[in-house]
Design a protein around this motif. Structure first.
Motif, mmCIF file in Angstrom:
data_model
loop_
_atom_site.group_PDB
_atom_site.id
_atom_site.type_symbol
_atom_site.label_atom_id
_atom_site.label_comp_id
_atom_site.label_asym_id
_atom_site.label_seq_id
_atom_site.Cartn_x
_atom_site.Cartn_y
_atom_site.Cartn_z
ATOM 1 N N LYS A 37 5.530 -5.545 -13.427
ATOM 2 C CA LYS A 37 5.914 -6.939 -13.627
ATOM 3 C C LYS A 37 5.524 -7.439 -15.013
ATOM 4 O O LYS A 37 5.872 -8.545 -15.390
ATOM 5 C CB LYS A 37 5.262 -7.817 -12.557
ATOM 6 C CG LYS A 37 5.780 -7.505 -11.171
ATOM 7 C CD LYS A 37 5.181 -8.386 -10.136
ATOM 8 C CE LYS A 37 5.769 -7.994 -8.778
ATOM 9 N NZ LYS A 37 5.280 -8.822 -7.711
ATOM 10 N N TYR A 38 4.779 -6.612 -15.736
ATOM 11 C CA TYR A 38 4.288 -7.000 -17.057
ATOM 12 C C TYR A 38 4.090 -5.740 -17.875
ATOM 13 O O TYR A 38 3.530 -4.760 -17.386
ATOM 14 C CB TYR A 38 2.969 -7.767 -16.892
ATOM 15 C CG TYR A 38 2.234 -8.066 -18.164
ATOM 16 C CD1 TYR A 38 2.677 -9.058 -19.029
ATOM 17 C CD2 TYR A 38 1.072 -7.370 -18.504
ATOM 18 C CE1 TYR A 38 1.995 -9.340 -20.204
ATOM 19 C CE2 TYR A 38 0.384 -7.655 -19.671
ATOM 20 C CZ TYR A 38 0.857 -8.635 -20.508
ATOM 21 O OH TYR A 38 0.177 -8.919 -21.664
ATOM 22 N N ASP A 39 4.575 -5.756 -19.109
ATOM 23 C CA ASP A 39 4.336 -4.643 -20.033
ATOM 24 C C ASP A 39 3.152 -5.001 -20.918
ATOM 25 O O ASP A 39 3.136 -6.079 -21.519
ATOM 26 C CB ASP A 39 5.563 -4.378 -20.907
ATOM 27 C CG ASP A 39 6.704 -3.750 -20.133
ATOM 28 O OD1 ASP A 39 6.441 -3.104 -19.102
ATOM 29 O OD2 ASP A 39 7.865 -3.914 -20.562
ATOM 30 N N PRO A 40 2.163 -4.123 -21.000
ATOM 31 C CA PRO A 40 0.972 -4.436 -21.794
ATOM 32 C C PRO A 40 1.260 -4.383 -23.291
ATOM 33 O O PRO A 40 2.226 -3.755 -23.731
ATOM 34 C CB PRO A 40 0.000 -3.329 -21.403
ATOM 35 C CG PRO A 40 0.895 -2.175 -21.076
ATOM 36 C CD PRO A 40 2.100 -2.789 -20.413
ATOM 37 N N THR A 41 0.406 -5.021 -24.045
ATOM 38 C CA THR A 41 0.471 -4.880 -25.498
ATOM 39 C C THR A 41 0.093 -3.447 -25.833
ATOM 40 O O THR A 41 -0.484 -2.727 -25.013
ATOM 41 C CB THR A 41 -0.521 -5.827 -26.196
ATOM 42 O OG1 THR A 41 -1.855 -5.455 -25.803
ATOM 43 C CG2 THR A 41 -0.253 -7.290 -25.858
ATOM 44 N N LEU A 42 0.391 -3.053 -27.044
ATOM 45 C CA LEU A 42 0.046 -1.698 -27.471
ATOM 46 C C LEU A 42 -1.459 -1.489 -27.416
ATOM 47 O O LEU A 42 -1.938 -0.448 -26.938
ATOM 48 C CB LEU A 42 0.576 -1.448 -28.882
ATOM 49 C CG LEU A 42 0.449 -0.042 -29.425
ATOM 50 C CD1 LEU A 42 1.109 0.968 -28.497
ATOM 51 C CD2 LEU A 42 1.069 0.037 -30.807
ATOM 52 N N ALA A 43 -2.213 -2.487 -27.857
ATOM 53 C CA ALA A 43 -3.678 -2.377 -27.833
ATOM 54 C C ALA A 43 -4.187 -2.215 -26.404
ATOM 55 O O ALA A 43 -5.058 -1.376 -26.138
ATOM 56 C CB ALA A 43 -4.309 -3.600 -28.487
ATOM 57 N N LEU A 44 -3.650 -2.989 -25.465
ATOM 58 C CA LEU A 44 -4.083 -2.885 -24.072
ATOM 59 C C LEU A 44 -3.663 -1.549 -23.474
ATOM 60 O O LEU A 44 -4.423 -0.950 -22.710
ATOM 61 C CB LEU A 44 -3.529 -4.052 -23.242
ATOM 62 C CG LEU A 44 -3.899 -4.062 -21.761
ATOM 63 C CD1 LEU A 44 -5.404 -3.941 -21.553
ATOM 64 C CD2 LEU A 44 -3.335 -5.306 -21.095
ATOM 65 N N ALA A 45 -2.497 -1.057 -23.816
ATOM 66 C CA ALA A 45 -2.052 0.249 -23.316
ATOM 67 C C ALA A 45 -3.033 1.342 -23.733
ATOM 68 O O ALA A 45 -3.384 2.216 -22.927
ATOM 69 C CB ALA A 45 -0.647 0.560 -23.835
ATOM 70 N N GLU A 57 0.720 8.532 -23.498
ATOM 71 C CA GLU A 57 1.923 9.199 -23.005
ATOM 72 C C GLU A 57 1.795 9.643 -21.551
ATOM 73 O O GLU A 57 2.788 9.743 -20.839
ATOM 74 C CB GLU A 57 2.269 10.412 -23.880
ATOM 75 C CG GLU A 57 2.694 10.049 -25.280
ATOM 76 C CD GLU A 57 1.514 9.853 -26.230
ATOM 77 O OE1 GLU A 57 0.343 10.092 -25.842
ATOM 78 O OE2 GLU A 57 1.762 9.436 -27.365
ATOM 79 N N GLU A 58 0.567 9.920 -21.105
ATOM 80 C CA GLU A 58 0.348 10.317 -19.710
ATOM 81 C C GLU A 58 0.365 9.124 -18.761
ATOM 82 O O GLU A 58 0.588 9.280 -17.565
ATOM 83 C CB GLU A 58 -0.990 11.052 -19.566
ATOM 84 C CG GLU A 58 -1.008 12.416 -20.209
ATOM 85 C CD GLU A 58 -0.060 13.390 -19.522
ATOM 86 O OE1 GLU A 58 0.029 13.371 -18.282
ATOM 87 O OE2 GLU A 58 0.600 14.161 -20.243
ATOM 88 N N VAL A 59 0.116 7.930 -19.305
ATOM 89 C CA VAL A 59 0.046 6.735 -18.469
ATOM 90 C C VAL A 59 1.379 5.995 -18.441
ATOM 91 O O VAL A 59 1.830 5.563 -17.384
ATOM 92 C CB VAL A 59 -1.067 5.776 -18.960
ATOM 93 C CG1 VAL A 59 -1.137 4.533 -18.078
ATOM 94 C CG2 VAL A 59 -2.409 6.481 -18.995
ATOM 95 N N PHE A 60 2.009 5.857 -19.596
ATOM 96 C CA PHE A 60 3.218 5.036 -19.709
ATOM 97 C C PHE A 60 4.432 5.869 -20.071
ATOM 98 O O PHE A 60 4.354 6.792 -20.868
ATOM 99 C CB PHE A 60 3.014 3.943 -20.770
ATOM 100 C CG PHE A 60 1.914 2.992 -20.406
ATOM 101 C CD1 PHE A 60 2.153 1.930 -19.535
ATOM 102 C CD2 PHE A 60 0.647 3.156 -20.917
ATOM 103 C CE1 PHE A 60 1.136 1.063 -19.195
ATOM 104 C CE2 PHE A 60 -0.379 2.287 -20.580
ATOM 105 C CZ PHE A 60 -0.128 1.231 -19.721
ATOM 106 N N ASN A 61 5.580 5.479 -19.482
ATOM 107 C CA ASN A 61 6.841 6.144 -19.764
ATOM 108 C C ASN A 61 7.889 5.070 -20.028
ATOM 109 O O ASN A 61 8.230 4.297 -19.143
ATOM 110 C CB ASN A 61 7.260 7.013 -18.577
ATOM 111 C CG ASN A 61 8.561 7.733 -18.816
ATOM 112 O OD1 ASN A 61 8.961 7.965 -19.943
ATOM 113 N ND2 ASN A 61 9.217 8.094 -17.729
#
Length: 66
Positions: A37-45, A57-61
């Motif tokens: 429901k929400y895409d994190p900022t790059l820093a939070l990712a 890369e293992e967490v987000f696609n």
């Protein structure tokens, strides 16, 4: 953006609250990200990936919707 936060979090026996504290965000933020429901900022990712002891890369696609 799809993610694998929940299975990785469970594998490490982390609650949403514990992950949120490590990333300095609210539990609700982690919940919204887990449920797409929400895409994190790059820093939070990067913080999430580090807390889950893996890389971004293992967490987000990223999937483009055409």
């Amino acid at each position: 953006m799809k993610n694998r936060i929940k299975p990785l979090r469970i594998q490490l026996r982390l609650t949403q609250e514990a992950l949120a504290k490590e990333c300095n965000v609210s539990r609700q933020t982690i919940n919204c990200i887990e449920n797409d429901k929400y895409d994190p900022t790059l820093a939070l990712a990067f913080k999430i990936a580090r807390s889950l002891q893996t890389n971004v890369e293992e967490v987000f696609n990223y999937e483009e919707n055409f």
